[in-house]
Motif scaffolding. Structure first.
Motif, PDB file in Angstrom:
ATOM      1  N   ALA A 121       0.896  -0.911  -0.140  1.00 23.96           N
ATOM      2  CA  ALA A 121       0.142   0.106   0.099  1.00 23.96           C
ATOM      3  C   ALA A 121       0.974   1.073   0.532  1.00 23.96           C
ATOM      4  O   ALA A 121       1.809   1.405   0.422  1.00 23.96           O
ATOM      5  N   GLY A 122       0.738   2.841  -1.222  1.00 24.72           N
ATOM      6  CA  GLY A 122       1.042   3.488  -0.730  1.00 24.72           C
ATOM      7  C   GLY A 122       0.643   4.624   0.228  1.00 24.72           C
ATOM      8  O   GLY A 122      -0.396   4.309   0.806  1.00 24.72           O
ATOM      9  N   ASN A 123       1.481   5.117   0.915  1.00 22.01           N
ATOM     10  CA  ASN A 123       1.229   6.334   1.886  1.00 22.01           C
ATOM     11  C   ASN A 123       0.242   7.871   1.127  1.00 22.01           C
ATOM     12  O   ASN A 123      -0.109   7.391  -0.393  1.00 22.01           O
ATOM     13  N   SER A 124      -0.471   8.458   1.787  1.00 15.45           N
ATOM     14  CA  SER A 124      -1.656   9.433   1.196  1.00 15.45           C
ATOM     15  C   SER A 124      -1.214  10.204   1.060  1.00 15.45           C
ATOM     16  O   SER A 124      -2.196  11.350   1.288  1.00 15.45           O
ATOM     17  N   HIS A 125       0.392  10.428   1.252  1.00 15.37           N
ATOM     18  CA  HIS A 125       0.285  12.540   1.774  1.00 15.37           C
ATOM     19  C   HIS A 125       1.633  12.591   0.595  1.00 15.37           C
ATOM     20  O   HIS A 125       2.290  11.880   0.068  1.00 15.37           O
ATOM     21  N   ALA A 126       1.463  13.680  -0.236  1.00 14.91           N
ATOM     22  CA  ALA A 126       2.242  14.675  -0.779  1.00 14.91           C
ATOM     23  C   ALA A 126       3.363  14.557  -0.326  1.00 14.91           C
ATOM     24  O   ALA A 126       4.460  14.477  -1.012  1.00 14.91           O
ATOM     25  N   VAL A 127       3.497  15.161   0.167  1.00 13.40           N
ATOM     26  CA  VAL A 127       4.887  15.585   1.737  1.00 13.40           C
ATOM     27  C   VAL A 127       3.769  14.955   2.792  1.00 13.40           C
ATOM     28  O   VAL A 127       3.149  14.893   3.439  1.00 13.40           O
ATOM     29  N   GLY A 128       4.644  15.056   3.336  1.00  8.69           N
ATOM     30  CA  GLY A 128       5.012  15.050   5.017  1.00  8.69           C
ATOM     31  C   GLY A 128       5.570  13.293   5.440  1.00  8.69           C
ATOM     32  O   GLY A 128       5.174  13.048   6.676  1.00  8.69           O
ATOM     33  N   VAL A 129       5.326  12.752   4.610  1.00 10.22           N
ATOM     34  CA  VAL A 129       6.324  11.319   4.805  1.00 10.22           C
ATOM     35  C   VAL A 129       7.590  11.261   5.487  1.00 10.22           C
ATOM     36  O   VAL A 129       8.410  12.010   5.198  1.00 10.22           O
ATOM     37  N   GLY A 130       8.093  10.199   6.050  1.00 10.42           N
ATOM     38  CA  GLY A 130       9.569   9.936   6.505  1.00 10.42           C
ATOM     39  C   GLY A 130      10.549   9.697   6.028  1.00 10.42           C
ATOM     40  O   GLY A 130      10.036   8.674   5.397  1.00 10.42           O
ATOM     41  N   ILE A 131      12.015  10.012   6.529  1.00  7.03           N
ATOM     42  CA  ILE A 131      12.684   9.193   6.202  1.00  7.03           C
ATOM     43  C   ILE A 131      12.527   7.905   6.028  1.00  7.03           C
ATOM     44  O   ILE A 131      12.571   7.501   7.999  1.00  7.03           O
ATOM     45  N   PRO A 132      13.141   6.692   5.731  1.00  4.27           N
ATOM     46  CA  PRO A 132      13.008   5.726   5.892  1.00  4.27           C
ATOM     47  C   PRO A 132      14.212   5.107   7.219  1.00  4.27           C
ATOM     48  O   PRO A 132      15.530   6.129   7.030  1.00  4.27           O
ATOM     49  N   THR A 133      13.968   4.793   8.043  1.00  7.88           N
ATOM     50  CA  THR A 133      15.396   4.192   8.799  1.00  7.88           C
ATOM     51  C   THR A 133      15.502   3.100   9.048  1.00  7.88           C
ATOM     52  O   THR A 133      14.558   2.355   9.582  1.00  7.88           O
ATOM     53  N   VAL A 134      16.571   2.161   9.311  1.00  7.86           N
ATOM     54  CA  VAL A 134      16.901   0.570   9.109  1.00  7.86           C
ATOM     55  C   VAL A 134      17.552   0.779  10.315  1.00  7.86           C
ATOM     56  O   VAL A 134      18.250   1.246  10.761  1.00  7.86           O
TER      57      VAL A 134
END
Length: 414
Positions: free
Chosen positions: A329-342
């Motif tokens: 599933a994709g996120n529903s926001h054009a901006v505001g999603v976080g940076i992946p952290t591993v």
């Protein structure tokens, strides 16, 4: 060396014009530092970093009220670096990087838009009057290889830009006074008793940056630059690799020692190791996982989280990374999603986890290695939303994140 907590504080008192002056002009920045073990101030701190001209353009003053300290701070030895961009492009501002030697308290201020051809006006209310070129990266920190500093620069420009760097190829080692829509590498000449300050070493600008400016996107400056672990991500052609993303829906894989300049590739294309087209715009940058062959992760807006596997043995150097999987599933926001952290469990194979935040869904986690082309989501307790561009932090077997209501949430095994 004692551990230090360092913050940059923006004050809005009547600093320059007492008696009701506009708060934007009155605000100033202080560098505040304390020792973590005692919470005592460092000697002669806090330190004001305002009201001084830029080292590479004395016409331009560093005025904190016209800027926001946006990327996370970088402490490199005894030197602290801070990047500054605009307040949503308001006022007359010039993007800047400030370097402070915590021992000598020497302060260096470097403008992204400098020289006689850069835009300049004394009218502090004029939008983009200082040329803009902010350093913001959606909050992602400045990157370093242990000596030099790498970052991205937002839209900007000046009087002579179109005639000098429009379609004519320019090597990245060529000095430019005006940098915009670019990745930059700088070094600090900080000699005791005085030095030249922050100096440009190398840069890269996409060959089609004009299209990004015309579409009013924020270009390279919306996302940061990530330096990959050279023990895991290296080729005979490029010993050290970095990755830049942007809001032009592309990801650029670059040689740290030759960022690419402008139109240095075949037939005037980008002189980078690889260009990867993405499903959406990116703000903030990538995450990486140096184990199990090596992966990088990117979280575009309005699109799924994607994983790319490091494939250095392919027959073509243009395919150092290949798509390995996406979230279902994709996120529903054009901006505001976080940076992946591993994270991983002490480097054990199969233990890698990719963590991301999403303004509505909160904290999400996935197995780091895709299965049959899919990033498998792991079940977590519900976190009620997340701050824009937020990312979790980890310690002592727990994960901490600020939710959408501003509360600090801790998750961990009971």
């Amino acid at each position: 060396m004692c551990l230090k907590l360092i913050v940059v504080v923006r004050s809005t008192s009547d600093y320059r014009m007492p008696g009701g002056a506009n708060p934007a002009l009155n605000a100033v920045y202080y560098l505040y530092a304390v020792y973590l073990d005692t919470l005592q101030d460092l000697y002669k701190f806090p330190l004001i970093i305002d009201d001084m001209p830029m080292d590479n353009d004395p016409r331009k003053m560093f005025i904190g009220g016209l800027l926001l300290q946006r990327p996370s701070l970088l402490l490199l030895g005894e030197t602290l670096y801070a990047g500054f961009g605009g307040i949503c492009d308001a006022f007359n501002y010039t993007g800047a990087v400030v370097a402070v030697n915590l021992g000598s308290r020497a302060i260096y201020r470097w403008a992204t838009q400098a020289g006689n051809d850069s835009l300049y006006t004394d009218d502090w209310t004029k939008r983009h009057g200082g040329g803009a070129g902010g350093v913001w990266q959606a909050g992602m920190g400045l990157a370093s290889d242990g000596k030099d500093v790498y970052f991205t620069i937002d839209n900007g420009g000046g009087v002579g830009v179109n005639s000098s760097v429009e379609t004519i190829p320019v090597p990245g080692k060529t000095h430019l006074d005006i940098l915009f829509d670019s990745v930059a590498r700088v070094t600090l000449d900080d000699v005791e008793g005085g030095g030249k300050g922050v100096q440009l070493v190398d840069w890269f600008r996409p060959f089609d940056y004009q299209a990004d400016k015309e579409s009013r996107r924020q270009g390279m400056g919306s996302a940061g630059f990530a330096i990959l672990d050279e023990a895991a991500f290296s080729t005979p052609q490029a010993k050290r690799i970095g990755v830049a993303t942007s809001r032009n829906s592309k990801m650029y894989v670059q040689d740290l020692d030759n960022l690419g300049g402008y139109r240095q590739g075949r037939n005037g294309s980008d002189g980078v190791l690889q260009t990867i087209h993405l499903d959406g715009e990116v703000a903030g940058g990538i995450g990486s996982y140096p184990l199990e062959g090596g992966y990088i992760y990117v979280n575009p807006g309005n699109a799924p989280l994607a994983a790319y596997k490091f494939t250095p043995n392919t027959t073509t150097s243009s395919q150092l990374f290949t798509l390995a999987g996406k979230s279902s599933a994709g996120n529903s926001h054009a901006v505001g999603v976080g940076i992946p952290t591993v994270t991983s469990n002490q480097g054990k194979p199969g233990s890698g986890i990719v963590w991301v935040t999403e303004p509505e869904k909160g904290l999400l986690a996935f197995k780091a290695v895709p299965e049959n082309g899919t990033l498998v989501e792991l079940k977590l307790p519900k976190v009620e939303g997340a701050y824009k561009y937020g990312r979790p932090v980890f310690g002592d077997g727990r994960v901490y994140v600020v939710d959408g209501h501003g509360r600090l949430i801790a998750l961990g095994a009971k």
